[in-house]
Design a protein around this motif. Structure first.
Motif, mmCIF file in Angstrom:
data_model
loop_
_atom_site.group_PDB
_atom_site.id
_atom_site.type_symbol
_atom_site.label_atom_id
_atom_site.label_comp_id
_atom_site.label_asym_id
_atom_site.label_seq_id
_atom_site.Cartn_x
_atom_site.Cartn_y
_atom_site.Cartn_z
ATOM 1 N N ALA A 59 0.834 -1.202 0.000
ATOM 2 C CA ALA A 59 0.000 0.000 0.000
ATOM 3 C C ALA A 59 0.872 1.257 0.000
ATOM 4 O O ALA A 59 0.535 2.261 -0.645
ATOM 5 C CB ALA A 59 -0.933 0.003 1.212
ATOM 6 N N ARG A 60 2.008 1.193 0.703
ATOM 7 C CA ARG A 60 2.948 2.318 0.701
ATOM 8 C C ARG A 60 3.519 2.532 -0.703
ATOM 9 O O ARG A 60 3.678 3.669 -1.164
ATOM 10 C CB ARG A 60 4.068 2.038 1.700
ATOM 11 N N LEU A 61 3.819 1.431 -1.405
ATOM 12 C CA LEU A 61 4.332 1.547 -2.772
ATOM 13 C C LEU A 61 3.283 2.196 -3.681
ATOM 14 O O LEU A 61 3.611 3.061 -4.501
ATOM 15 C CB LEU A 61 4.708 0.168 -3.316
ATOM 16 N N VAL A 62 2.038 1.779 -3.542
ATOM 17 C CA VAL A 62 0.959 2.357 -4.347
ATOM 18 C C VAL A 62 0.805 3.854 -4.041
ATOM 19 O O VAL A 62 0.589 4.665 -4.951
ATOM 20 C CB VAL A 62 -0.366 1.605 -4.103
ATOM 21 N N GLU A 63 0.966 4.220 -2.786
ATOM 22 C CA GLU A 63 0.898 5.639 -2.412
ATOM 23 C C GLU A 63 2.015 6.436 -3.080
ATOM 24 O O GLU A 63 1.788 7.530 -3.630
ATOM 25 C CB GLU A 63 1.011 5.761 -0.886
ATOM 26 N N LEU A 64 3.243 5.882 -3.047
ATOM 27 C CA LEU A 64 4.367 6.545 -3.717
ATOM 28 C C LEU A 64 4.108 6.669 -5.214
ATOM 29 O O LEU A 64 4.412 7.701 -5.829
ATOM 30 C CB LEU A 64 5.661 5.766 -3.470
ATOM 31 N N SER A 65 3.534 5.635 -5.796
ATOM 32 C CA SER A 65 3.215 5.650 -7.226
ATOM 33 C C SER A 65 2.202 6.743 -7.550
ATOM 34 O O SER A 65 2.355 7.475 -8.548
ATOM 35 C CB SER A 65 2.672 4.280 -7.643
ATOM 36 N N SER A 66 1.184 6.867 -6.729
ATOM 37 C CA SER A 66 0.151 7.884 -6.963
ATOM 38 C C SER A 66 0.749 9.286 -6.957
ATOM 39 O O SER A 66 0.391 10.137 -7.778
ATOM 40 C CB SER A 66 -0.946 7.775 -5.899
ATOM 41 N N ARG A 67 1.667 9.525 -6.020
ATOM 42 C CA ARG A 67 2.311 10.846 -5.958
ATOM 43 C C ARG A 67 3.143 11.111 -7.210
ATOM 44 O O ARG A 67 3.122 12.208 -7.770
ATOM 45 C CB ARG A 67 3.220 10.917 -4.721
ATOM 46 N N LEU A 68 3.886 10.091 -7.650
ATOM 47 C CA LEU A 68 4.748 10.266 -8.813
ATOM 48 C C LEU A 68 3.952 10.544 -10.080
ATOM 49 O O LEU A 68 4.416 11.257 -10.973
ATOM 50 C CB LEU A 68 5.602 9.020 -9.024
ATOM 51 N N ARG A 69 2.759 9.979 -10.172
ATOM 52 C CA ARG A 69 1.986 10.116 -11.405
ATOM 53 C C ARG A 69 1.464 11.529 -11.622
ATOM 54 O O ARG A 69 1.021 11.848 -12.723
ATOM 55 C CB ARG A 69 0.836 9.104 -11.427
ATOM 56 N N VAL A 70 1.560 12.369 -10.608
ATOM 57 C CA VAL A 70 1.236 13.782 -10.809
ATOM 58 C C VAL A 70 2.175 14.379 -11.853
ATOM 59 O O VAL A 70 1.757 15.113 -12.752
ATOM 60 C CB VAL A 70 1.337 14.561 -9.476
ATOM 61 N N ASP A 71 3.458 14.040 -11.748
ATOM 62 C CA ASP A 71 4.465 14.548 -12.692
ATOM 63 C C ASP A 71 4.777 13.571 -13.817
ATOM 64 O O ASP A 71 5.302 13.962 -14.861
ATOM 65 C CB ASP A 71 5.766 14.868 -11.947
ATOM 66 N N HIS A 72 4.460 12.292 -13.607
ATOM 67 C CA HIS A 72 4.768 11.256 -14.595
ATOM 68 C C HIS A 72 3.517 10.398 -14.820
ATOM 69 O O HIS A 72 3.452 9.245 -14.376
ATOM 70 C CB HIS A 72 5.931 10.381 -14.110
ATOM 71 N N PRO A 73 2.526 10.947 -15.486
ATOM 72 C CA PRO A 73 1.227 10.259 -15.583
ATOM 73 C C PRO A 73 1.278 8.917 -16.295
ATOM 74 O O PRO A 73 0.397 8.073 -16.085
ATOM 75 C CB PRO A 73 0.352 11.256 -16.345
ATOM 76 N N ALA A 74 2.286 8.683 -17.118
ATOM 77 C CA ALA A 74 2.363 7.405 -17.839
ATOM 78 C C ALA A 74 3.016 6.300 -17.008
ATOM 79 O O ALA A 74 2.995 5.137 -17.412
ATOM 80 C CB ALA A 74 3.139 7.584 -19.142
ATOM 81 N N ALA A 75 3.576 6.652 -15.862
ATOM 82 C CA ALA A 75 4.296 5.669 -15.034
ATOM 83 C C ALA A 75 3.314 4.935 -14.127
ATOM 84 O O ALA A 75 3.309 5.084 -12.913
ATOM 85 C CB ALA A 75 5.380 6.366 -14.218
ATOM 86 N N THR A 76 2.493 4.105 -14.737
ATOM 87 C CA THR A 76 1.369 3.484 -14.024
ATOM 88 C C THR A 76 1.680 2.097 -13.464
ATOM 89 O O THR A 76 0.858 1.514 -12.767
ATOM 90 C CB THR A 76 0.164 3.354 -14.964
ATOM 91 N N MET A 77 2.836 1.554 -13.753
ATOM 92 C CA MET A 77 3.141 0.176 -13.357
ATOM 93 C C MET A 77 3.544 0.110 -11.886
ATOM 94 O O MET A 77 4.391 0.880 -11.421
ATOM 95 C CB MET A 77 4.270 -0.354 -14.240
#
Length: 239
Positions: free
Chosen positions: A187-205
């Motif tokens: 869940a922590r990894l998913v949270e980090l991913s969500s934050r990153l997608r603000v600047d990197h919307p294609a980084a969905t993996m």
């Protein structure tokens, strides 16, 4: 049907049922989760059987095993993922067969992968490996960068010629605050991913979960699970 093919088919069916059940329990669609079969220590003949059975994503963690296996299976419609700790002296080889490198954890590796990808005239998908057992600025016991280093690595990957920033990967930590708390770690990894997608919307993996904890990964929101033993059986010892 050979005995080995029948064994793999039965194991795949059990793993498929586990993923489907976890998706249903989490209110997710089955197609939201991609199965990657980790074929380390197993022969190219098993990879061929897996391809016949519909597997399209396979992973390796040691270049000395992966390179000849990928070459022997080059005619198959497979996506090869490199998931192990990667030394810069192996980057050129890995860039020749892998479509995705899931274990990027330091700037030097970004530079080496970029140079190798350009030389091979290929585009490599890359994930930042996040070590949830690492102190700020450090690396994890099983590789990976501490969470505070992730934004910088994401920026480097996004700007590196020949590379494509696809998202994040983690391995459930054996130490630290998330030890024994796989779902919280994922869940922590998913949270980090969500934050990153603000600047990197294609980084969905979001690559998380293995044979023993794939349900927790699916529940947390992983998009890819890396399953070896549950498909291929207990591994023979490495030589």
């Amino acid at each position: 049907m050979s005995d080995r093919r029948a064994e793999l088919a039965a194991n795949l069916a059990r793993v498929e049922e586990r993923i489907s059940s976890a998706c249903a329990a989490a209110g997710r669609k089955r197609e939201e989760v991609t199965l990657i079969v980790v074929t380390k220590t197993y022969p190219a003949s098993d990879v061929r059987l897996l391809a016949e059975l519909g597997v399209r994503h396979v992973a390796e963690n040691r270049d000395q095993d992966a390179a000849p296996k990928a070459a022997a299976c080059a005619d198959l419609p497979l996506t090869w993922h490199f998931v192990g700790q990667l030394q810069t002296n192996k980057v050129r080889s890995v860039a020749g067969y892998a479509q995705v490198v899931q274990s990027v954890d330091r700037p030097k590796l970004v530079s080496a992968l970029s140079a190798a990808a350009q030389k091979a005239d290929r585009e490599l998908g890359c994930l930042v490996q996040v070590a949830l057992d690492a102190e700020a600025g450090g690396r994890g016991e099983r590789g990976g960068a501490a969470p505070d280093a992730v934004p910088e690595l994401a920026e480097l990957l996004a700007g590196a010629p020949g590379l494509r920033f696809d998202g994040l990967m983690t391995v459930a930590p054996l130490a630290g605050p998330y030890a024994g708390r796989e779902q919280a770690a994922f869940a922590r990894l998913v949270e980090l991913s969500s934050r990153l997608r603000v600047d990197h919307p294609a980084a969905t993996m979001v690559s998380a979960g293995m044979s023993g904890d794939l349900e927790e990964a699916v529940t947390a929101g992983a998009t890819h699970v890396r399953v070896g033993t549950a498909v291929l059986g207990s591994r023979p010892p490495l030589g």
